[in-house]
Design an enzyme around this catalytic site. Structure first.
Site, PDB file in Angstrom:
ATOM      1  N   GLY A 174       0.788  -1.233   0.000  1.00  0.00           N
ATOM      2  CA  GLY A 174       0.000   0.000   0.000  1.00  0.00           C
ATOM      3  C   GLY A 174       0.816   1.277   0.000  1.00  0.00           C
ATOM      4  CG  ASP A 212       0.886  -0.404 -10.988  1.00  0.00           C
ATOM      5  OD1 ASP A 212       1.446   0.598 -11.477  1.00  0.00           O
ATOM      6  OD2 ASP A 212       0.010  -0.340 -10.104  1.00  0.00           O
ATOM      7  CE1 TYR A 267      -5.818   7.293 -10.837  1.00  0.00           C
ATOM      8  CE2 TYR A 267      -7.970   6.247 -10.995  1.00  0.00           C
ATOM      9  CZ  TYR A 267      -6.673   6.384 -11.443  1.00  0.00           C
ATOM     10  OH  TYR A 267      -6.236   5.620 -12.497  1.00  0.00           O
TER      11      TYR A 267
HETATM   12  P1  ADP Z   1       0.134  -1.480  -3.596  1.00  0.00           P
HETATM   13  O1  ADP Z   1       0.239  -0.027  -3.858  1.00  0.00           O
HETATM   14  O2  ADP Z   1       1.234  -1.966  -2.714  1.00  0.00           O
HETATM   15  O3  ADP Z   1      -0.033  -2.296  -4.833  1.00  0.00           O
HETATM   16  P2  ADP Z   1      -2.590  -2.267  -3.180  1.00  0.00           P
HETATM   17  O4  ADP Z   1      -3.599  -1.769  -2.230  1.00  0.00           O
HETATM   18  O5  ADP Z   1      -2.836  -2.087  -4.623  1.00  0.00           O
HETATM   19  O6  ADP Z   1      -1.201  -1.649  -2.738  1.00  0.00           O
HETATM   20  O7  ADP Z   1      -2.397  -3.836  -2.965  1.00  0.00           O
HETATM   21  C1  ADP Z   1      -2.114  -4.355  -1.708  1.00  0.00           C
HETATM   22  C2  ADP Z   1      -2.770  -5.714  -1.545  1.00  0.00           C
HETATM   23  O8  ADP Z   1      -2.075  -6.714  -2.324  1.00  0.00           O
HETATM   24  C3  ADP Z   1      -2.702  -6.214  -0.106  1.00  0.00           C
HETATM   25  O9  ADP Z   1      -3.758  -5.699   0.668  1.00  0.00           O
HETATM   26  C4  ADP Z   1      -2.801  -7.734  -0.319  1.00  0.00           C
HETATM   27  O10 ADP Z   1      -4.131  -8.127  -0.518  1.00  0.00           O
HETATM   28  C5  ADP Z   1      -2.013  -7.941  -1.615  1.00  0.00           C
HETATM   29  N1  ADP Z   1      -0.615  -8.197  -1.230  1.00  0.00           N
HETATM   30  C6  ADP Z   1       0.436  -7.371  -1.404  1.00  0.00           C
HETATM   31  N2  ADP Z   1       1.569  -7.896  -0.875  1.00  0.00           N
HETATM   32  C7  ADP Z   1       1.213  -9.077  -0.338  1.00  0.00           C
HETATM   33  C8  ADP Z   1       1.923 -10.098   0.382  1.00  0.00           C
HETATM   34  N3  ADP Z   1       3.217  -9.962   0.649  1.00  0.00           N
HETATM   35  N4  ADP Z   1       1.233 -11.196   0.771  1.00  0.00           N
HETATM   36  C9  ADP Z   1      -0.083 -11.316   0.504  1.00  0.00           C
HETATM   37  N5  ADP Z   1      -0.805 -10.392  -0.156  1.00  0.00           N
HETATM   38  C10 ADP Z   1      -0.182  -9.280  -0.566  1.00  0.00           C
HETATM   39 MG    MG Z   2      -1.546  -1.954  -6.267  1.00  0.00          MG
END
Ligand code: ADP
Ligand code: MG
Length: 388
Positions: free
Chosen positions: A124, A174, A223
């Site tokens: 996040g 991404d 956004y």
């Molecule tokens: P980001 O900007 O990091 O992409 P998002 O909100 O788009 O943030 O995505 C984050 C989500 O992706 C987490 O809430 C989880 O559901 C999944 N995720 C990310 N990293 C992991 C991880 N290491 N293990 C499990 N799920 C993950």
């Molecule tokens: Mg993301």
């Protein structure tokens, strides 16, 4: 403990695939993807790692090491979004399940598996931990399923997973970057034609990512408002330029002539997009001709534009950029990602990066009483899976 060893604490089958998919940072080209413009991300040396065994039943058994959570679901009933007990699938499992859903819709087999995965991409913070999770599963199923597709198609299917299954309205950047990363290179990516090219980064330059530690909840609505303003600008400009389909189609010179006719707020938003697209083109030219300082200057003006015209910066991000600007070894700095909090990206002379990081954290703390998490990164290769 190594992921291979941890695998055996949750599963008994023998692992057959190892996979890895990186996060990404965007160096320039912010809020231009939904206007058909070019972006300039790089995959970073922070990634999701995964170890998987094949299963004969069409079931995915997953252990998310960082969350300390397990789930299992049928791969032939993905529409239901439930686990094997019929309970709602946990949100984190939507990402891998969504990938299987998108791959299947494209006619690609997604055999049953047992998998453990873990990541050092902060969740996040705008470094695309979600796209990396999607990509790591896509390349794993590619090996397990015995099929091969090109990386752009794979990125699009992962985007489809996030749009259509998880329900997040993200662009293609991404997944593109996680799929196509090239060590020591930035990735010029034209989001309209899907043309891309790896452009060598300057030698001995570090990517320093600083997390402001601030997240604003209004980011989704803001956004959407920004997207709507861009669409409105296109509609209004079509009076003069009937061929215009997106802000990508109007040059800074034409915008200077016709932009005046737009209502002030819409004009500011559109001006950011039009000039940001031009900045990406100039930045690539600067990289190719080794003009480090010009590249840095484009990052600073990109930040000013996001702050003053697109109005998506925050006081904390502005503070981080202002501090970085005055530190030795800093070539350029700007907010990265959609804004409303999140991170800045700083290009810093490698030899000065440790001092830079220390001074940045200290000054940020003095000015805001907040702690900035800082990640020292290198541009890295894209997702891959191998049989073990
Ligand atoms: P980001 O900007 O990091 O992409 P998002 O909100 O788009 O943030 O995505 C984050 C989500 O992706 C987490 O809430 C989880 O559901 C999944 N995720 C990310 N990293 C992991 C991880 N290491 N293990 C499990 N799920 C993950
Ligand atoms: Mg993301």
């Amino acid at each position: 403990m190594e992921l291979d060893a941890l695998f055996y604490s949750h599963f008994s089958a023998k692992p057959v695939v190892k996979a890895c998919a990186p996060g990404r940072v965007n160096l320039l080209g912010e809020h231009v993807d939904y206007n058909g413009g070019p972006v300039l991300p790089a995959a970073i040396d922070r990634a999701v790692n995964l170890v998987a065994a094949a299963q004969t039943e069409p079931i995915a058994r997953l252990f998310a090491q960082d969350l300390g959570m397990a789930t299992a679901f049928r791969l032939d009933q993905l529409e239901k979004k439930v686990d094997l007990d019929g309970q709602p699938l946990p949100k984190w499992a939507y990402y891998p399940a969504g990938v299987a859903w998108a791959l299947q819709a494209a006619g690609l087999p997604t055999p049953g598996l047992e998998a453990i995965y873990s990541s050092d991409i902060p969740i996040g913070s705008g470094l695309s931990s979600s796209a990396a999770v999607e990509m790591v599963f896509a390349v794993t199923w590619e090996v397990l399923g015995g099929w091969q597709i090109d990386r752009m198609q794979m990125a699009r299917l992962c985007q489809k997973a996030e749009n259509g299954y998880v329900g997040v309205n993200c662009g293609l950047m991404d997944q593109f970057a996680s799929a196509h990363g090239v060590a020591e290179h930035a990735l010029y990516f034209d989001t309209r034609s899907l043309y891309w090219e790896a452009v060598p980064l300057m030698p001995a330059v570090a990517l320093v990512i600083a997390d402001s530690g601030v997240r604003h909840s209004l980011s989704t609505s803001a956004y959407n408002e920004r997207r709507a303003a861009c669409e409105q600008a296109v509609k209004l400009l079509q009076q003069y330029l009937p061929e215009l389909h997106s802000l990508r189609d109007i040059s800074p010179v034409e915008f200077a002539a016709y932009g005046e006719s737009l209502p002030p707020e819409i004009r500011k938003r559109a001006e950011h997009v039009v000039k940001e697209i031009a900045r990406v083109e100039s930045a690539v030219a600067a990289l190719k001709t080794g003009k480090k300082q010009s590249f840095g200057a484009l990052m600073y003006s990109g930040h000013a534009s996001l702050r003053d015209l697109y109005e998506v910066s925050t006081a904390e991000l502005d503070t981080l950029v202002a501090i970085a600007h005055d530190l030795p070894g800093c070539i350029g700095a700007r907010l990265t990602g959609a804004g409303f909090g999140g991170c800045t990206i700083n290009l810093v002379e490698e030899s000065q990066a440790p001092d830079f990081i220390q001074s940045l954290q200290q000054a940020y703390h003095e000015k805001t009483e907040r702690k900035a998490q800082v990640y020292l990164c290198k541009a890295s290769n894209g997702a891959e899976a191998t049989r073990i």
